[in-house]
Structures are given as structure tokens and as C-alpha cells.
Design an enzyme around this catalytic site. Structure first.
Site, PDB file in Angstrom:
ATOM      1  N   CYS A 108      26.362  46.826  36.910  1.00 13.47           N
ATOM      2  CA  CYS A 108      27.744  46.575  36.506  1.00 13.47           C
ATOM      3  C   CYS A 108      27.900  46.950  35.035  1.00 13.47           C
ATOM      4  O   CYS A 108      27.040  46.608  34.218  1.00 13.47           O
ATOM      5  CB  CYS A 108      28.079  45.096  36.720  1.00 13.47           C
ATOM      6  N   HIS A 150      32.191  45.735  45.502  1.00 13.29           N
ATOM      7  CA  HIS A 150      31.803  45.296  44.159  1.00 13.29           C
ATOM      8  C   HIS A 150      33.035  45.196  43.250  1.00 13.29           C
ATOM      9  O   HIS A 150      33.239  44.185  42.562  1.00 13.29           O
ATOM     10  CB  HIS A 150      30.777  46.279  43.577  1.00 13.29           C
ATOM     11  N   GLU A 151      33.862  46.242  43.264  1.00 16.75           N
ATOM     12  CA  GLU A 151      35.047  46.258  42.399  1.00 16.75           C
ATOM     13  C   GLU A 151      36.118  45.275  42.899  1.00 16.75           C
ATOM     14  O   GLU A 151      36.788  44.619  42.100  1.00 16.75           O
ATOM     15  CB  GLU A 151      35.621  47.670  42.282  1.00 16.75           C
ATOM     16  N   HIS A 154      35.545  41.887  41.656  1.00 16.73           N
ATOM     17  CA  HIS A 154      36.016  41.681  40.280  1.00 16.73           C
ATOM     18  C   HIS A 154      37.444  41.139  40.259  1.00 16.73           C
ATOM     19  O   HIS A 154      37.785  40.306  39.426  1.00 16.73           O
ATOM     20  CB  HIS A 154      35.981  42.996  39.482  1.00 16.73           C
TER      21      HIS A 154
END
Length: 193
Positions: A108, A150-151, A154
Site C-alpha cells: 500500500c 484493496h482500493e 480504503h
């Protein structure tokens, strides 16, 4: 404009992000700046909270990853017909995941210098708007699906470290403290606490 990426420890990275209600020149400029920032940091994904904007917005470029793999790994990580994507995701929502999971290393830009194995679904279906605010529902697999997840995390205030076993996270403690305190060397602009 090349923006600074927030380092691990910043509270914005732990907040659920707000929906984007309309297509404005400010949003378009933010998206342009995010693409420049991600390219400058040699990343393959970037979410708006990482640059201090708590909005449901992220970008991914799995094409760049695909191009850097040999043919065997391209098939292994992407499947036969997938060559990666370069896309903007606005107000995204994962609506379906396959039970089949796989584990692979993730890093990251907000947690520079190391990576850990994270288990994620191989296939996801996601609803989102692109940069033109056109609505899509698409299914992605493999590494493209991993980067999206993953994004997307966020935008929910979740970091990949939140998926790790408690012992693994505990062993990372001193390294994470170094990041919080800015005791790391990175090749792109960062904001530390």
C-alpha cells in the site's frame, strides 16, 4: 498536480467515505491529480482518502501490472482473456463475491516498504460509476479483482493490515510505528503525522 499520500496512522484512512453526488470540475481535477500521483509513486491503485479526500473514489491500473509479468504469470494472475484494466471507480459497491479465495502479497502506498499476504475472493461483481459518471455493473477476477478490493476497502476505512492475523499485525508493530513517525524513505511525497 502530484499530491502527497497520507501515511499509515492518519485518521482519514480509517473513515468511511462520502458518496459523490455530482460531476464537478473539482472532482474531474481530483481524478486527474490522482492519476498523476499514482503514476509518480509507481502504484497500481489509489483511493481518495489516501490523498486526504474522504470520498468514494478510487482508481486502478492493473494493465501496468499485467505488462510487467511474463506470459505464465499473466495467465496465473489474470486468467486467459484478462489483460488488466485502467479505470476510475466512483460510488462503488461490491455486490457479489465468489466463495473461492486466494492469498497473495499486497502492499500500500500509505504503508511503504513492505507487504503481507491477504486472502481475498478470486471474483467480484461491482457496481460503480466511471469518470464520466456512467453506471456499470461488471465482474472482475484475479489480480484486477484483488486491486479493486484493496482500493474499495480504503473507501470503507479498511486497510489491508486490518485483514491480517493479530500475531502478524503485532509483529509489524515496530515497522508501522516507524511509518507513523515518518522514519521511512520513500520516492514520492508523503504526509506523516
Amino acid at each position: 498536480m502530484n499530491l502527497s499520500i497520507l501515511a499509515y496512522g492518519n485518521q482519514i484512512l480509517k473513515q468511511k467515505c462520502s458518496k459523490i453526488s455530482e460531476n464537478t470540475s473539482e472532482i474531474q481535477q481530483l481524478i486527474t491529480d490522482m492519476w498523476e500521483t499514482m503514476a509518480n509513486a509507481n502504484g497500481c491503485g489509489l483511493a481518495s482518502p489516501q490523498i486526504g479526500k474522504s470520498l468514494q473514489l478510487f482508481i486502478i491500473d492493473s494493465k501496468i501490472v499485467y505488462k510487467n509479468l511474463d506470459t505464465e504469470d499473466q495467465v496465473l494472475y489474470f486468467g486467459k482473456d484478462d489483460k488488466g484494466i485502467k479505470e476510475t471507480f466512483i460510488n462503488a459497491k461490491i455486490v457479489h463475491t465468489l466463495e473461492e479465495t486466494w492469498e497473495d502479497y499486497e502492499g500500500c502506498l500509505s504503508i511503504p516498504g513492505f507487504s503481507q499476504k491477504v486472502k481475498r475472493p478470486w471474483e467480484i461483481t461491482i457496481e460503480y460509476q466511471n469518470r464520466d459518471f456512467t453506471k456499470y455493473t461488471k465482474t472482475f477476477t484475479g489480480l484486477t479483482a484483488r486491486i479493486i478490493q484493496h482500493e474499495y476497502d480504503h473507501t470503507l476505512g479498511i486497510l489491508y493490515t486490518d485483514h491480517l492475523k493479530p500475531l502478524t499485525k503485532k509483529l509489524m508493530g515496530s515497522k508501522l510505528k516507524k511509518i507513523i513517525n515518518g522514519n521511512v524513505t520513500v520516492g514520492y511525497p508523503m504526509k506523516f503525522l
